[in-house]
Design an enzyme around this catalytic site. Structure first.
Site, mmCIF file in Angstrom:
data_model
loop_
_atom_site.group_PDB
_atom_site.id
_atom_site.type_symbol
_atom_site.label_atom_id
_atom_site.label_comp_id
_atom_site.label_asym_id
_atom_site.label_seq_id
_atom_site.Cartn_x
_atom_site.Cartn_y
_atom_site.Cartn_z
ATOM 1 N N GLY A 43 14.455 11.603 60.887
ATOM 2 C CA GLY A 43 13.156 11.430 61.887
ATOM 3 C C GLY A 43 12.357 12.517 62.088
ATOM 4 O O GLY A 43 11.408 12.061 63.018
ATOM 5 N N LYS A 67 10.235 14.107 57.118
ATOM 6 C CA LYS A 67 10.257 14.649 55.837
ATOM 7 C C LYS A 67 9.520 13.875 54.759
ATOM 8 O O LYS A 67 8.765 14.184 53.941
ATOM 9 C CB LYS A 67 11.690 14.721 55.390
ATOM 10 C CG LYS A 67 12.618 15.534 56.199
ATOM 11 C CD LYS A 67 13.996 15.888 55.452
ATOM 12 C CE LYS A 67 14.599 14.550 55.400
ATOM 13 N NZ LYS A 67 15.132 14.054 56.585
#
Length: 590
Positions: free
Chosen positions: A18, A21
């Site tokens: 979250g 990335k």
């Protein structure tokens, strides 16, 4: 962006679910490809949405991205890789060993460590085989292996004997039993990771105290094994301009700046980039091209239609149903950074406010929560378990018993096995289990619970049963093991905590499947820190709130039997009054 300057051939992006990335990895790939570099983008994230970001079906074969010249991508499916791994190891013993033993081995191979090592097995070739990657100037990996995984791969090739002789007992070492053939390739891969001329590790975080503490631990763990070339990216920072006419936005800006100012010292020295929170969904090429630049983006944060009031159950409505029984165990579970500790405290306060006796037990390292609640509310007691002390005690016990007869090599293997994430879960849960027995006469609210995989390992090794039997002694009384208690929905209610974002919801769904495998059915989902539940006036926050509605709908209609939505508060939810505000959003958001 500092992390893109003189970029080496390999770029690894790592961080909690979250934090962004995948979006940053994809945007990096697009930017390097636009500069004329031939780029291969590799995802090993179990919740990967690289294909969704580009609007392409990618899969487990290298595929050109038609809309981006010079860009190719591959999505390694970690679950499929882990299943193939399990089949390879369990197949030869399936009709040789008793079925109960085979099931035990399969459970050993079902944890997060196995999935990660299986994925690493898949992408080592991309790090080490020139024939596969000779045509690419940059290879970008979305999700890097943890320090634990890399250390396992650095250890001697004695796994098979270690496991066959039962020295490891319940273990994350299972997948390495069949890997001796790959050991030379693994060494080459680890060497490539540790070479700053070839590899750069990019730590992705958000401007939140808990997330920054977590990424500091990751930095130290990886630096200790030679992965020293690290860069830090703070993603999703709310622009200060949004704070002018919105109290919530102003509070978020202040909170984020305070978190950045108090950043752990080990991160201060790293080259650092900051990426502003964007109003748009990070899907499609336009969005990716604007992520790493300081422009407004492909769509302006124009007026967004939001419902006057989010029609979703509150945390107080869930507590109403929990309170009916008058006692029981309430476990809050979820990935790191979703707010389990705070919500555990909020549930405990709500129950106590109804005049019910409550014991809140937490492993939260930030003891301020216990201090805030201690003695401040009738009917509520708080205990805090120190995860580090419990884990050290558990490790020492295992080394003194199982490790006593091992040679130096066997002991090294056992010590590394005990650094697995499962070890802390087991140690902390054994400490929690001493409190669980109280749930027969009052409410016990537990923050930080082990995964279904860990629970099954504990049950398989008889740790529960031995512990309970020892505690009961020869009283002759009837008793229930913790596993039996957790599987009984009349005695235990599991609340899965998530955020209204794509990756956290996917991770919570995976955790739910993990628990169901252990015979534990989650009772409810709690969506925490929702902007959609706050009626924001900031244009950017209104767009973010609009994006949340799809994820809230997925939880309500696809994943959860029952659910609640908790608003993002202007002030940190510390203290009884603000914790109650989490459960009663109708009382305002201040």
């Amino acid at each position: 962006m500092h992390f893109l300057e003189q970029a080496p051939r390999h770029l690894f992006f790592t961080g909690k679910g979250g934090v962004g990335k995948t979006s940053i990895a994809c945007a990096t790939a697009v930017q390097l490809a636009a500069a004329g570099k031939r780029v291969l983008l590799v995802s090993t994230d179990p919740a990967s949405n690289v294909g969704q970001v580009f609007g392409e079906t990618i899969g487990n074969q290298i595929k050109a991205i038609p809309a981006v010249h010079n860009l190719w991508a591959i999505e390694i499916d970690p679950q499929a890789a882990a299943q193939a791994y399990r089949d390879r190891i369990v197949g030869p013993v399936r009709n040789v060993l008793p079925e109960s033993v085979v099931k035990g081995i399969e459970e050993q191979l079902s944890g997060a460590c196995t999935t990660e090592i299986a994925a690493f097995d898949e992408f080592t070739a991309l790090l080490t085989d020139p024939a596969l990657t000779a045509g690419y100037e940059h290879i970008i990996f979305d999700t890097a292996p943890t320090g634990h995984t890399i250390r396992l791969l650095q250890l001697p090739g004695a796994w098979s004997g270690f496991l066959e002789e039962g020295k490891g007992d319940a273990s994350c070492l299972g997948p390495l039993a069949g890997l001796d053939k790959q050991r030379a390739q693994y060494k080459a891969a680890v060497d490539a990771l540790a070479d700053p001329q070839r590899t750069r590790l990019v730590l992705v975080a958000r401007a939140q105290r808990a997330t920054l503490r977590e990424v500091a631990r990751t930095h130290e763990e990886l630096a200790a094994i030679g992965l020293s070339q690290q860069y830090l990216v703070i993603n999703g920072v709310l622009p200060a301009g949004e704070a002018e006419h919105d109290g919530l936005a102003a509070a978020i800006v202040q909170r984020e700046q305070a978190a950045l100012a108090a950043m752990p010292d080990v991160l201060q020295s790293l080259p650092r980039d900051q990426i502003a929170l964007k109003p748009f969904n990070l899907v499609g090429l336009d969005a990716l091209r604007h992520l790493l630049v300081a422009s407004a983006g492909p769509q302006t944060a124009c007026a967004v239609e939001l419902p006057d009031r989010l029609d979703a159950p509150s945390l107080a409505s869930l507590v109403d149903d929990i309170a009916v029984d008058g006692h029981g165990l309430v476990m809050l579970m979820g990935k790191g950074g979703v707010g389990k500790t705070t919500l555990a405290a909020a549930v405990a306060v709500e129950l106590a406010h109804r005049g019910l006796p409550v014991h809140l037990t937490t492993s939260d390292p930030a003891a301020h929560l216990a201090e805030t609640l201690e003695g401040s509310l009738p009917n509520l007691t708080v205990s805090r378990i120190d995860p580090h002390a419990e884990t050290a005690r558990y490790r020492q016990h295992v080394l003194d018993t199982k490790g006593a007869q091992l040679d130096a090599q066997g002991r090294a293997l056992l010590e590394e096995d005990l650094r697995s994430p499962c070890t802390e879960e087991i140690a902390v849960f054994q400490a929690f289990s001493r409190v669980i027995r109280e749930a027969g006469k009052q409410f016990v609210v537990m923050d930080t619970a082990p995964t279904g995989h860990t629970l099954l390992l504990l049950d398989a090794t008889g740790a529960y049963h031995r512990e309970v039997t020892r505690q009961m002694g020869s009283t002759g009384l009837h008793y229930t093991t913790p596993m039996m208690q957790l599987q009984d929905t009349r005695q235990t209610k599991v609340l899965l905590v998530t955020l209204a974002e794509t990756t956290p919801v996917l991770e919570a769904a995976n955790l739910q499947a993990d628990l169901r495998r252990a015979g534990i059915e989650p009772w409810a989902w709690v969506i925490n820190s929702s902007v959609a539940a706050t009626r924001p006036s900031s244009a950017l926050l209104r767009q973010r709130a609009h994006n949340e509605l799809r994820e809230i709908d997925a939880v309500a209609n696809r994943h959860a039997q029952r659910y609640a939505v908790v608003p993002l508060l202007q002030q940190e939810p510390v203290g009884v009054a603000r914790l109650r505000e989490l459960a009663h959003p109708e009382h305002g958001n201040g």
